[in-house]
Design a protein around this motif. Structure first.
Motif, short mmCIF file in Angstrom:
data_model
loop_
_atom_site.label_atom_id
_atom_site.label_comp_id
_atom_site.label_asym_id
_atom_site.label_seq_id
_atom_site.Cartn_x
_atom_site.Cartn_y
_atom_site.Cartn_z
N GLU A 55 0.86 -1.14 0.03
CA GLU A 55 -0.08 0.18 0.06
C GLU A 55 0.81 1.29 0.03
OE1 GLU A 55 -3.59 0.75 2.95
OE2 GLU A 55 -1.89 1.87 3.71
N ARG A 56 0.56 2.28 -0.86
CA ARG A 56 1.54 3.39 -0.84
C ARG A 56 0.65 4.82 -1.33
NH1 ARG A 56 4.86 3.91 -6.38
NH2 ARG A 56 4.50 5.76 -5.51
N PRO A 62 -3.81 12.20 -1.05
CA PRO A 62 -3.87 11.83 0.32
C PRO A 62 -4.26 10.53 0.43
CG PRO A 62 -5.27 13.36 -0.05
CD PRO A 62 -4.47 13.18 -1.18
N SER A 63 -4.96 9.90 -0.47
CA SER A 63 -5.69 8.66 -0.31
C SER A 63 -4.54 7.32 -0.68
CB SER A 63 -6.82 8.55 -1.18
OG SER A 63 -7.82 7.29 -0.98
N ARG A 92 -12.85 3.59 2.57
CA ARG A 92 -11.83 4.32 1.54
C ARG A 92 -12.22 3.59 0.10
NH1 ARG A 92 -6.56 2.23 4.39
NH2 ARG A 92 -6.38 0.30 3.37
N PRO A 93 -11.78 4.01 -0.95
CA PRO A 93 -12.12 3.51 -2.34
C PRO A 93 -11.02 2.57 -2.48
CG PRO A 93 -10.81 5.68 -2.44
CD PRO A 93 -11.64 5.62 -1.02
N GLY A 293 -0.60 3.88 -13.66
CA GLY A 293 -1.53 4.73 -13.37
C GLY A 293 -2.39 4.05 -12.33
N VAL A 294 -3.41 4.74 -11.88
CA VAL A 294 -4.46 4.19 -10.77
C VAL A 294 -5.69 3.77 -11.58
CG1 VAL A 294 -5.67 4.88 -8.60
CG2 VAL A 294 -3.47 5.65 -9.06
#
Length: 298
Positions: A55-56, A62-63, A92-93, A293-294
């Motif tokens: 997790e980063r 900030p999420s 959280r998403p 990417g996310v």
């Protein structure tokens, strides 16, 4: 709590998964995680002894996001269920970070009835090169690089590249202090310098490749990197004197020549949207980019 903070003592766990199951992402070399991931508050958990989940944070968002699970075997659906439930419980998403072209199909299959939102950011795409191009500097594309290398060795005919050893630590620190002096030490440069110092101090514990370019005891350049996949080496640091024209391409070529034959590609990281850095990376003629990417699962 599912995740725990990444610590220096977790190095052996990281070695269980990386670089052999890495996908080339420069941020996921052992050296990068050890020197920057801990400082940047990466967290992790191991799922049933088969997959590592990191997790980063990405940029100034900030999420936190989840790095796509790393392991030898196909990611089990039960792991995605665990991550989905954890995201819901923590309000959280559910967001995954990685090479969007490769992780999107996996997420589409795992979350077949949910919507995926892809957030690509070209500023964070890694530049990948053929290692042989750095060794040989072939063709007209590399004409200017060849000329700069010739100018360097004309000015420093006795310069040679040697693998770094810890007895060089003091000289390398003096070189780095000189390199950073006169520069405005913003947060990014301070973090970079701290990462280099940490790697040099722990060199023998890390699977790191690198060395120094020097002549008659004077250090002219310092570079190192680590594998981010079985055949890809991420070049994390490259510092050379500005006093001698051609020092940077000479250092890049010398480092490439020193690498084992199993290294076919060089990942020279992203350009972060900085025009000068982008031009410098494009001047080396990348063969591809890793499009990171996310992806949010809604």
């Amino acid at each position: 709590m599912l995740f725990q903070a990444l610590k220096e003592s977790d190095l052996d766990l990281l070695k269980k998964y990386l670089p052999q199951y890495g996908d080339g992402d420069c941020d996921l070399s052992l050296v990068s995680l050890f020197s920057r991931g801990i400082r940047n508050h990466f967290r992790y958990f191991e799922f049933e002894g088969t997959h590592l989940v990191l997790e980063r944070l990405v940029g100034k968002d900030p999420s936190p996001v989840l790095v796509m699970p790393i392991g030898k075997e196909e990611i089990p659906f039960s792991l995605f269920e665990v991550l989905d439930n954890d995201a819901r419980q923590n309000h959280r998403p559910l967001r995954f970070y990685g090479r969007t072209d490769s992780i999107a199909p996996i997420l589409s299959k795992a979350f077949a009835h949910r919507r995926l939102i892809i957030e690509d950011n070209p500023d964070r795409w890694d530049y990948v090169y053929a290692c042989s191009d750095f060794v040989e500097l072939p063709g007209s594309h590399f004409h200017s690089k060849r000329n700069f290398v010739k100018r360097f060795y004309k000015a420093c005919p006795d310069a040679q590249f040697e693998v770094y050893t810890k007895d060089r630590l003091g000289a390398c620190m003096a070189f780095l202090n000189d390199w950073y002096s006169g520069r405005e030490m913003n947060e990014g440069l301070l973090e970079e310098k701290a990462a280099i110092e940490k790697v040099l101090a722990h060199w023998d514990e890390l699977p790191v490749y690198g060395g120094i370019l020097h002549e008659h005891g004077r250090i002219l350049g310092l570079t190192y990197g680590a594998r981010s996949a079985s055949d890809i080496l991420a070049v994390h640091i490259e510092k050379a004197t500005r006093d001698v024209p051609g020092a940077y391409p000479a250092l890049s070529q010398a480092f490439a020549k020193s690498l084992p034959l199993c290294i076919e590609y060089l990942n020279r990281e992203e350009d972060l949207g900085i025009p000068g850095l982008r031009k410098a990376k494009q001047d080396w003629h990348p063969i591809t980019q890793l499009k990171k990417g996310v992806i949010e699962v809604q």
